[in-house]
Write an enzyme that holds these catalytic residues in place. Sequence first.
Site, short mmCIF file in Angstrom:
data_model
loop_
_atom_site.label_atom_id
_atom_site.label_comp_id
_atom_site.label_asym_id
_atom_site.label_seq_id
_atom_site.Cartn_x
_atom_site.Cartn_y
_atom_site.Cartn_z
N GLY A 57 0.80 -1.21 0.00
CA GLY A 57 0.00 0.00 0.00
C GLY A 57 0.83 1.26 0.00
N SER A 69 5.19 -5.53 -3.19
CA SER A 69 4.92 -4.12 -3.36
C SER A 69 5.49 -3.29 -2.21
CB SER A 69 3.41 -3.91 -3.53
OG SER A 69 3.13 -2.63 -4.00
N TYR A 70 4.65 -2.50 -1.52
CA TYR A 70 5.16 -1.71 -0.40
C TYR A 70 5.62 -2.59 0.75
CZ TYR A 70 5.90 2.36 2.54
OH TYR A 70 6.49 3.33 3.32
N ASP A 118 5.16 -5.98 -15.10
CA ASP A 118 4.71 -4.95 -14.15
C ASP A 118 5.36 -3.62 -14.51
OD1 ASP A 118 3.88 -3.49 -11.92
OD2 ASP A 118 5.45 -4.31 -10.63
N HIS A 160 2.34 -7.36 -11.43
CA HIS A 160 2.74 -6.89 -10.10
C HIS A 160 2.44 -7.93 -9.02
CE1 HIS A 160 3.88 -3.73 -7.30
NE2 HIS A 160 2.79 -3.96 -6.60
#
Length: 476
Positions: free
Chosen positions: A90, A186-187, A385, A437
């Site tokens: 996020g 991701s984050y 991605d 992703h």
Amino acid sequence: MQFWNLGFVLFVLISVNCSLILSDDHSDPITQQKLDQVSNLPGQNFNVDFGHYAGYVTVNKQSERALFYWMTEATHDPSSKPLLLWLNGGPGCSSIAFGMAEEVGPFHVGEDGKSVYLNPYSWNTVANLLFLDSPVGVGYSYSNTSSDVTSNGDKRTAADSLQFLLNWLDRFPQYKERDFYIAGESYAGHYVPQLSQAIVRYNKANAGSPINLKGYMVGNALTDDYNDHVGLFQFMWASGMISDQTYKKSNELCNRESFIHPSRECDQINDIAYQEMGDIDPYSIFTPPCTANGITKRLMRRWHKVGRIGQSYDPCTEQHSKVYFNLPEVQDALHVYHTNISRTWETCSGVVGMHWKDSPTSVLDVYQELISSGLRIWIYSGDTDAVIPVTSTRYSIDALNLTTIGPWRAWYDDGQVGGWTQTYEGLTFVTVRGAGHEVPLHKPKQALTLVKSFLAGTSMAPVTEQVTESETSASQ
């Protein structure tokens, strides 16, 4: 600034019945486990041969911060399998929404948003899976102090996640000292190494720690802002999505200084690049975007503030989860705490992401510390991605200046190239061919092959180690 078309997620406790949840800290473990046990889920028309549990663990008594978890035992002989924690990014996105419901978990949400089906490539075939909604304000996690939701950051997220693990292991003592791994995307490229660092330091200061961390793995991970940017624009240009002029200007205007002192010119060239990209899903550039509610693309100025993409392949899986996890009967089955406040469950919290307090521009220093500690560290990357692309990850790994011990080569799955891999002293890098992703969403079979190798500590199989079904049949 809002990076997604999302509603606010804010769980604020006002009922005097909060003691029902907060009392878990001193409950008998077996009793609390039984309270957390989940039976059939709404819309589940099949039986499973594993147990699963969901509920809350208090991480701060003073402010009454409580994190929501969902744990699924391994399908076979769970007592012999490791424990693997999965985290989504996020910042502000739910690991239940993505990790469980459309990626690595056993229960995926159906197209009607009212049913679940069994994921044949679930990672609980090889590990006991623990999904955590972190930090507070994400998914079903809440705080009784409303300001907590607007004061999250990397440091407190790592501290609360460590406290969660310690308290969760008190509730599930059968997992104390079990081989433990962390994975995410991701984050979570921040969350995972930062939590690993917190555990390593905690273990050094506390002999006999119950957390037997063996290693971690991150995918399409935010790692270093500058390298992420350089790799992103190189990928976009090489894939034919942006013009030569925009590519050249991005390299001129977005230098290291612009990441320390934000540059208007750099922001403007970013905006031009996304206009040139057109109406595609940057999280998976070769698959159709979700057109539900008129949403065809998620644009963001800081492109790395990501949580997801919208299987073969339904690009609207996130929309299905929004329906399912808002159903009262689903929340009852998962022991979600109900208040008298009307609230909407969201896949990602705009409040959390908008009010994020601290985020270092790089976690490469954390990698250096953890590599020297001897942890097993793997980084993987889906190669379609355009948010945190494979080029970005390669630049970040190169910046670590590690010695290559296994040269670049293809790896195979059922006789087909699954991607490419290279082994360094202290780190393994793996790409997954054709994945976006969210690698386990687009390439679930290959992702399962990946995690099997990671947990076993073995390299991805070269073609000479592959045995196809026809070869097996011929030998019988």
